[in-house]
Scaffold this motif. Structure first.
Motif, mmCIF file in Angstrom:
data_model
loop_
_atom_site.group_PDB
_atom_site.id
_atom_site.type_symbol
_atom_site.label_atom_id
_atom_site.label_comp_id
_atom_site.label_asym_id
_atom_site.label_seq_id
_atom_site.Cartn_x
_atom_site.Cartn_y
_atom_site.Cartn_z
ATOM 1 N N VAL A 1 0.861 -1.194 0.000
ATOM 2 C CA VAL A 1 0.000 0.000 0.000
ATOM 3 C C VAL A 1 0.891 1.235 0.000
ATOM 4 N N ILE A 2 1.984 1.132 0.804
ATOM 5 C CA ILE A 2 2.929 2.239 0.955
ATOM 6 C C ILE A 2 4.316 1.666 0.713
ATOM 7 N N GLN A 3 5.178 2.432 0.092
ATOM 8 C CA GLN A 3 6.557 1.955 -0.097
ATOM 9 C C GLN A 3 7.283 2.041 1.238
ATOM 10 N N LYS A 4 8.083 1.059 1.573
ATOM 11 C CA LYS A 4 8.860 1.045 2.810
ATOM 12 C C LYS A 4 8.002 1.420 4.032
ATOM 13 N N PRO A 5 6.978 0.612 4.324
ATOM 14 C CA PRO A 5 6.060 0.984 5.405
ATOM 15 C C PRO A 5 6.725 1.186 6.760
ATOM 16 N N GLU A 6 7.740 0.356 7.096
ATOM 17 C CA GLU A 6 8.352 0.516 8.429
ATOM 18 C C GLU A 6 9.021 1.892 8.536
ATOM 19 N N GLU A 7 9.726 2.278 7.470
ATOM 20 C CA GLU A 7 10.384 3.608 7.502
ATOM 21 C C GLU A 7 9.349 4.714 7.631
ATOM 22 N N TRP A 8 8.247 4.560 6.886
ATOM 23 C CA TRP A 8 7.173 5.555 6.908
ATOM 24 C C TRP A 8 6.593 5.666 8.324
ATOM 25 N N LEU A 9 6.380 4.513 8.950
ATOM 26 C CA LEU A 9 5.808 4.499 10.304
ATOM 27 C C LEU A 9 6.779 5.116 11.311
ATOM 28 N N ARG A 10 8.055 4.748 11.197
ATOM 29 C CA ARG A 10 9.045 5.302 12.133
ATOM 30 C C ARG A 10 9.157 6.812 11.952
ATOM 31 N N ALA A 11 9.133 7.259 10.688
ATOM 32 C CA ALA A 11 9.241 8.703 10.424
ATOM 33 C C ALA A 11 8.055 9.447 11.046
ATOM 34 N N MET A 12 6.881 8.796 11.044
ATOM 35 C CA MET A 12 5.699 9.449 11.641
ATOM 36 C C MET A 12 5.855 9.695 13.132
ATOM 37 N N HIS A 13 6.688 8.895 13.785
ATOM 38 C CA HIS A 13 6.882 9.044 15.233
ATOM 39 C C HIS A 13 8.055 9.958 15.583
ATOM 40 N N ASN A 14 8.876 10.248 14.577
ATOM 41 C CA ASN A 14 10.111 10.996 14.846
ATOM 42 C C ASN A 14 9.850 12.394 15.373
ATOM 43 N N GLY A 15 10.608 12.762 16.390
ATOM 44 C CA GLY A 15 10.587 14.142 16.866
ATOM 45 C C GLY A 15 9.608 14.410 17.983
ATOM 46 N N TRP A 16 8.629 13.538 18.205
ATOM 47 C CA TRP A 16 7.663 13.813 19.281
ATOM 48 C C TRP A 16 7.399 12.619 20.193
ATOM 49 N N SER A 17 7.633 11.416 19.682
ATOM 50 C CA SER A 17 7.350 10.244 20.516
ATOM 51 C C SER A 17 8.518 10.015 21.493
ATOM 52 N N ILE A 18 8.332 9.112 22.440
ATOM 53 C CA ILE A 18 9.381 8.809 23.427
ATOM 54 C C ILE A 18 9.774 7.346 23.244
ATOM 55 N N ILE A 19 11.069 7.090 23.158
ATOM 56 C CA ILE A 19 11.535 5.703 23.016
ATOM 57 C C ILE A 19 11.512 5.054 24.403
ATOM 58 N N PRO A 20 10.947 3.851 24.504
ATOM 59 C CA PRO A 20 10.908 3.203 25.831
ATOM 60 C C PRO A 20 12.316 2.914 26.356
ATOM 61 N N ASP A 21 12.437 2.866 27.691
ATOM 62 C CA ASP A 21 13.731 2.506 28.295
ATOM 63 C C ASP A 21 13.974 1.012 28.168
ATOM 64 N N LYS A 22 12.920 0.238 28.278
ATOM 65 C CA LYS A 22 13.056 -1.216 28.168
ATOM 66 C C LYS A 22 11.770 -1.779 27.576
ATOM 67 N N THR A 23 11.938 -2.780 26.729
ATOM 68 C CA THR A 23 10.780 -3.423 26.096
ATOM 69 C C THR A 23 10.882 -4.926 26.293
ATOM 70 N N PHE A 24 9.871 -5.504 26.928
ATOM 71 C CA PHE A 24 9.825 -6.953 27.116
ATOM 72 C C PHE A 24 9.000 -7.537 25.975
ATOM 73 N N LEU A 25 9.642 -8.401 25.205
ATOM 74 C CA LEU A 25 8.992 -8.976 24.024
ATOM 75 C C LEU A 25 8.645 -10.440 24.308
ATOM 76 N N CYS A 26 7.348 -10.744 24.359
ATOM 77 C CA CYS A 26 6.896 -12.118 24.624
ATOM 78 C C CYS A 26 6.889 -12.888 23.307
ATOM 79 N N VAL A 27 7.639 -13.968 23.270
ATOM 80 C CA VAL A 27 7.828 -14.736 22.023
ATOM 81 C C VAL A 27 7.379 -16.178 22.234
ATOM 82 N N LEU A 28 6.677 -16.713 21.251
ATOM 83 C CA LEU A 28 6.229 -18.115 21.335
ATOM 84 C C LEU A 28 5.928 -18.652 19.941
ATOM 85 N N PRO A 29 5.812 -19.983 19.786
ATOM 86 C CA PRO A 29 5.470 -20.513 18.462
ATOM 87 C C PRO A 29 4.079 -20.026 18.025
#
Ligand code: TMP
Length: 212
Positions: free
Chosen positions: A110-138
């Motif tokens: 739908v959009i070229q390079k969607p991840e870059e587009w999404l990250r750019a939308m957050h740039n400059g105003w969002s806050i990066i978390p200090d720690k992220t717990f990622l739950c992983v399973l099959p």
């Protein structure tokens, strides 16, 4: 425990069925003495109602993605920034990595390079978390834990969840100091204790760093 001077934003991430919301609930009990602000995306403010409607109607991937971003903006403005300014520990069930993982899949083609587009939308105003717990399973296990097929959201399909989890794992490899991988196949009590202990440790080390 005294949390003064330790302003931290912790996020919980993972695919649907990974047990992240159960973990969030358990942390409320295990970390009650720290008096954290427990919050979530989507739906910490009324903007979440529009997001839920967009998901249910499968309105359009760009509308859905931008509503998720709007929900995040309102969440930051109304809950996260005030809580951090108050010196509170904040623990959010889903956050911006959910967008980078899920909408990178729904926006493909739908959009070229969607991840870059999404990250750019957050740039400059969002806050990066200090720690992220990622739950992983099959994926099979995650699907087995979900509601019956006819009651599922459109994200909750094998082909989507596989790609979403691959995205999450890619992010964890790219930022190993922020991400902690949690084995979501372990007993829920064990997972909750592991994450609660890890959060206490992060708080301790952030306090000693600030004193140096
Ligand atoms: P929930 O199941 O944690 O309430 O989240 C609802 C769904 O929304 C879930 O399938 C994940 C999805 N989601 C996104 O696709 N992008 C986002 O940015 C967020 C926060 C959730």
């Amino acid at each position: 425990m005294d949390t003064e001077g330790k302003v931290l934003l912790i996020t919980l991430e993972g695919i649907d069925g990974s047990g992240k919301s159960t973990l969030h609930l358990a942390l409320k009990v295990l970390l009650a003495d720290l008096n954290p602000v427990f919050t979530r995306e989507p739906g910490a403010t009324w903007v979440g109602e529009s997001v839920r409607r967009a998901i249910a109607e499968q309105i359009d991937p760009v509308t859905e993605a931008t509503l998720f971003v709007a929900d995040h903006a309102a969440h930051l403005a109304k809950i996260i920034r005030p809580a951090l300014a108050d010196g509170k520990l904040v623990i959010s069930d889903r956050y911006s990595d959910s967008r980078y993982a899920y909408q990178a899949v729904t926006l493909k083609g739908v959009i070229q390079k969607p991840e870059e587009w999404l990250r750019a939308m957050h740039n400059g105003w969002s806050i990066i978390p200090d720690k992220t717990f990622l739950c992983v399973l099959p994926i099979d296990e995650a699907l087995a834990r979900l509601k019956p097929t006819n009651e599922r959201e459109h994200f909750e399909k094998r082909e989507i969840l596989e790609k979403v989890q691959d995205n999450y794992l890619k992010f964890a490899r790219a930022e190993p100091s922020r991400f902690v991988i949690v084995d979501a196949m372990k007993e829920k009590e064990e997972i909750a204790q592991f994450v609660a202990d890890a959060i206490r440790q992060i708080l301790q080390s952030s306090r000693s760093r600030r004193r140096r």
